[in-house]
Design a protein around this motif. Structure first.
Motif, PDB file in Angstrom:
ATOM      1  N   ARG A 163     -23.683   0.170   4.954  1.00 33.88           N
ATOM      2  CA  ARG A 163     -22.763   0.913   4.101  1.00 33.88           C
ATOM      3  C   ARG A 163     -21.729   1.580   4.997  1.00 33.88           C
ATOM      4  O   ARG A 163     -22.065   2.160   6.016  1.00 33.88           O
ATOM      5  N   GLY A 164     -20.467   1.474   4.633  1.00 30.90           N
ATOM      6  CA  GLY A 164     -19.389   2.072   5.414  1.00 30.90           C
ATOM      7  C   GLY A 164     -18.684   1.101   6.342  1.00 30.90           C
ATOM      8  O   GLY A 164     -17.582   1.386   6.813  1.00 30.90           O
ATOM      9  N   ASP A 165     -19.283  -0.045   6.638  1.00 29.02           N
ATOM     10  CA  ASP A 165     -18.634  -1.043   7.500  1.00 29.02           C
ATOM     11  C   ASP A 165     -17.352  -1.548   6.841  1.00 29.02           C
ATOM     12  O   ASP A 165     -17.298  -1.725   5.615  1.00 29.02           O
ATOM     13  N   ILE A 166     -16.336  -1.790   7.654  1.00 26.09           N
ATOM     14  CA  ILE A 166     -15.121  -2.443   7.173  1.00 26.09           C
ATOM     15  C   ILE A 166     -15.268  -3.914   7.519  1.00 26.09           C
ATOM     16  O   ILE A 166     -15.478  -4.270   8.681  1.00 26.09           O
ATOM     17  N   LYS A 187     -12.145  -4.990   3.285  1.00 22.68           N
ATOM     18  CA  LYS A 187     -12.637  -3.906   2.418  1.00 22.68           C
ATOM     19  C   LYS A 187     -13.772  -3.164   3.122  1.00 22.68           C
ATOM     20  O   LYS A 187     -14.306  -3.609   4.124  1.00 22.68           O
ATOM     21  N   ARG A 188     -14.176  -2.034   2.522  1.00 22.00           N
ATOM     22  CA  ARG A 188     -15.293  -1.245   3.041  1.00 22.00           C
ATOM     23  C   ARG A 188     -16.538  -1.546   2.207  1.00 22.00           C
ATOM     24  O   ARG A 188     -16.470  -1.615   0.973  1.00 22.00           O
ATOM     25  N   VAL A 189     -17.681  -1.702   2.865  1.00 17.32           N
ATOM     26  CA  VAL A 189     -18.955  -1.929   2.174  1.00 17.32           C
ATOM     27  C   VAL A 189     -19.417  -0.592   1.594  1.00 17.32           C
ATOM     28  O   VAL A 189     -19.617   0.375   2.325  1.00 17.32           O
ATOM     29  N   ILE A 190     -19.576  -0.553   0.282  1.00 17.88           N
ATOM     30  CA  ILE A 190     -19.989   0.664  -0.413  1.00 17.88           C
ATOM     31  C   ILE A 190     -21.486   0.632  -0.715  1.00 17.88           C
ATOM     32  O   ILE A 190     -22.173   1.641  -0.592  1.00 17.88           O
ATOM     33  N   GLU A 215      -0.413   3.238  19.590  1.00 17.80           N
ATOM     34  CA  GLU A 215      -0.723   4.647  19.320  1.00 17.80           C
ATOM     35  C   GLU A 215      -1.904   4.813  18.361  1.00 17.80           C
ATOM     36  O   GLU A 215      -2.411   5.908  18.172  1.00 17.80           O
ATOM     37  N   ARG A 216      -2.355   3.723  17.749  1.00 19.82           N
ATOM     38  CA  ARG A 216      -3.505   3.777  16.831  1.00 19.82           C
ATOM     39  C   ARG A 216      -4.750   3.116  17.408  1.00 19.82           C
ATOM     40  O   ARG A 216      -5.738   2.915  16.694  1.00 19.82           O
ATOM     41  N   TRP A 217      -4.745   2.753  18.685  1.00 21.14           N
ATOM     42  CA  TRP A 217      -5.937   2.147  19.287  1.00 21.14           C
ATOM     43  C   TRP A 217      -7.143   3.019  19.012  1.00 21.14           C
ATOM     44  O   TRP A 217      -7.157   4.204  19.320  1.00 21.14           O
ATOM     45  N   GLN A 218      -8.155   2.420  18.417  1.00 14.18           N
ATOM     46  CA  GLN A 218      -9.382   3.166  18.145  1.00 14.18           C
ATOM     47  C   GLN A 218     -10.477   2.239  17.670  1.00 14.18           C
ATOM     48  O   GLN A 218     -10.221   1.142  17.192  1.00 14.18           O
ATOM     49  N   LYS A 219     -11.705   2.730  17.790  1.00  7.31           N
ATOM     50  CA  LYS A 219     -12.863   2.031  17.242  1.00  7.31           C
ATOM     51  C   LYS A 219     -12.950   2.427  15.776  1.00  7.31           C
ATOM     52  O   LYS A 219     -12.769   3.596  15.433  1.00  7.31           O
ATOM     53  N   LEU A 220     -13.194   1.476  14.917  1.00  7.07           N
ATOM     54  CA  LEU A 220     -13.349   1.765  13.490  1.00  7.07           C
ATOM     55  C   LEU A 220     -14.786   2.196  13.226  1.00  7.07           C
ATOM     56  O   LEU A 220     -15.729   1.463  13.546  1.00  7.07           O
ATOM     57  N   GLU A 221     -14.945   3.363  12.687  1.00 16.68           N
ATOM     58  CA  GLU A 221     -16.278   3.901  12.409  1.00 16.68           C
ATOM     59  C   GLU A 221     -16.763   3.425  11.039  1.00 16.68           C
ATOM     60  O   GLU A 221     -15.984   3.257  10.118  1.00 16.68           O
ATOM     61  N   SER A 222     -18.070   3.245  10.931  1.00 16.30           N
ATOM     62  CA  SER A 222     -18.695   2.882   9.656  1.00 16.30           C
ATOM     63  C   SER A 222     -19.035   4.159   8.900  1.00 16.30           C
ATOM     64  O   SER A 222     -20.129   4.693   9.023  1.00 16.30           O
ATOM     65  N   VAL A 223     -18.067   4.645   8.148  1.00 18.94           N
ATOM     66  CA  VAL A 223     -18.221   5.907   7.421  1.00 18.94           C
ATOM     67  C   VAL A 223     -18.049   5.635   5.932  1.00 18.94           C
ATOM     68  O   VAL A 223     -17.086   4.996   5.522  1.00 18.94           O
ATOM     69  N   LEU A 224     -18.993   6.134   5.174  1.00 21.00           N
ATOM     70  CA  LEU A 224     -18.918   5.988   3.723  1.00 21.00           C
ATOM     71  C   LEU A 224     -18.455   7.314   3.132  1.00 21.00           C
ATOM     72  O   LEU A 224     -19.075   8.352   3.388  1.00 21.00           O
ATOM     73  N   PRO A 225     -17.345   7.318   2.386  1.00 22.31           N
ATOM     74  CA  PRO A 225     -16.899   8.577   1.777  1.00 22.31           C
ATOM     75  C   PRO A 225     -18.019   9.163   0.917  1.00 22.31           C
ATOM     76  O   PRO A 225     -18.680   8.428   0.178  1.00 22.31           O
ATOM     77  N   PRO A 226     -18.261  10.477   1.006  1.00 20.82           N
ATOM     78  CA  PRO A 226     -19.375  11.102   0.267  1.00 20.82           C
ATOM     79  C   PRO A 226     -19.338  10.823  -1.241  1.00 20.82           C
ATOM     80  O   PRO A 226     -20.382  10.662  -1.866  1.00 20.82           O
TER      81      PRO A 226
END
Length: 176
Positions: free
Chosen positions: A73-76, A91-94, A154-165
């Motif tokens: 859950r939260g993975d893109i 998409k994001r896995v909900i 300027e947006r280099w980053q690791k994508l976090e697996s975060v699920l909106p509450p």
């Protein structure tokens, strides 16, 4: 003259050997391990393409991470569109199989995600063609897991697996 022709012939043979090794290796890598893709549209804002139509993020897609359909859950994720098999969507896995999810505009208010399926949504609700439109998605349509933003610099980053509450499943399979 003959000496220069011999050098050209040796060079050409070496080039061909390298080419016929490099191309299959590169194709296999891009198909099985990882590739890059440009994200278009507003469905994943603000996580991806926060600047709107004037910018497009480029992400690293890891094929290896989804080879056994192991998603959280939260993975893109990138997947083949259930409505257009020639198109890939991101998409994001909900919710995972067995979870009960409260939908946002789907024909059913609550959906239990069937075995072998996931529920995916865009982060920009109302501007996303996602499971609220087409229902749960078969794991067989998974293409890759988006792990990093590579462009713009300027947006280099690791994508976090975060699920909106507010998008947590109503009930998970573990709770059943």
């Amino acid at each position: 003259m003959a000496q220069s022709q011999g050098w050209v012939k040796r060079y050409f043979k070496a080039f061909c050997k390298g080419f016929f090794v490099a191309v299959p290796v590169a194709v296999t890598f891009l198909d099985q391990v990882a590739c890059v893709a440009r994200v278009e549209g507003a469905s994943m804002q603000p996580s991806l393409n926060p600047g709107g139509s004037q910018s497009s993020d480029v992400v690293l897609l890891n094929h290896w991470k989804v080879r056994n359909f192991e998603v959280r859950r939260g993975d893109i994720v990138s997947l083949v569109s259930p409505k257009n098999p020639e198109q890939k969507i991101i998409k994001r896995v909900i919710a995972l199989e067995g979870d009960i999810v409260k939908t946002m505009g789907h024909k059913n208010r609550y959906v239990k995600v069937p075995r072998g399926h996931i529920w995916v949504e865009g982060d920009h609700h109302g501007h996303s063609f996602d499971s609220n439109s087409f229902g749960p998605v078969s794991l067989g349509l998974l293409h890759a897991h988006a792990t990093h933003i590579l462009w713009p610099p300027e947006r280099w980053q690791k994508l976090e697996s975060v699920l909106p509450p507010e998008r947590l499943p109503v009930q998970t399979e573990e709770e059943c």
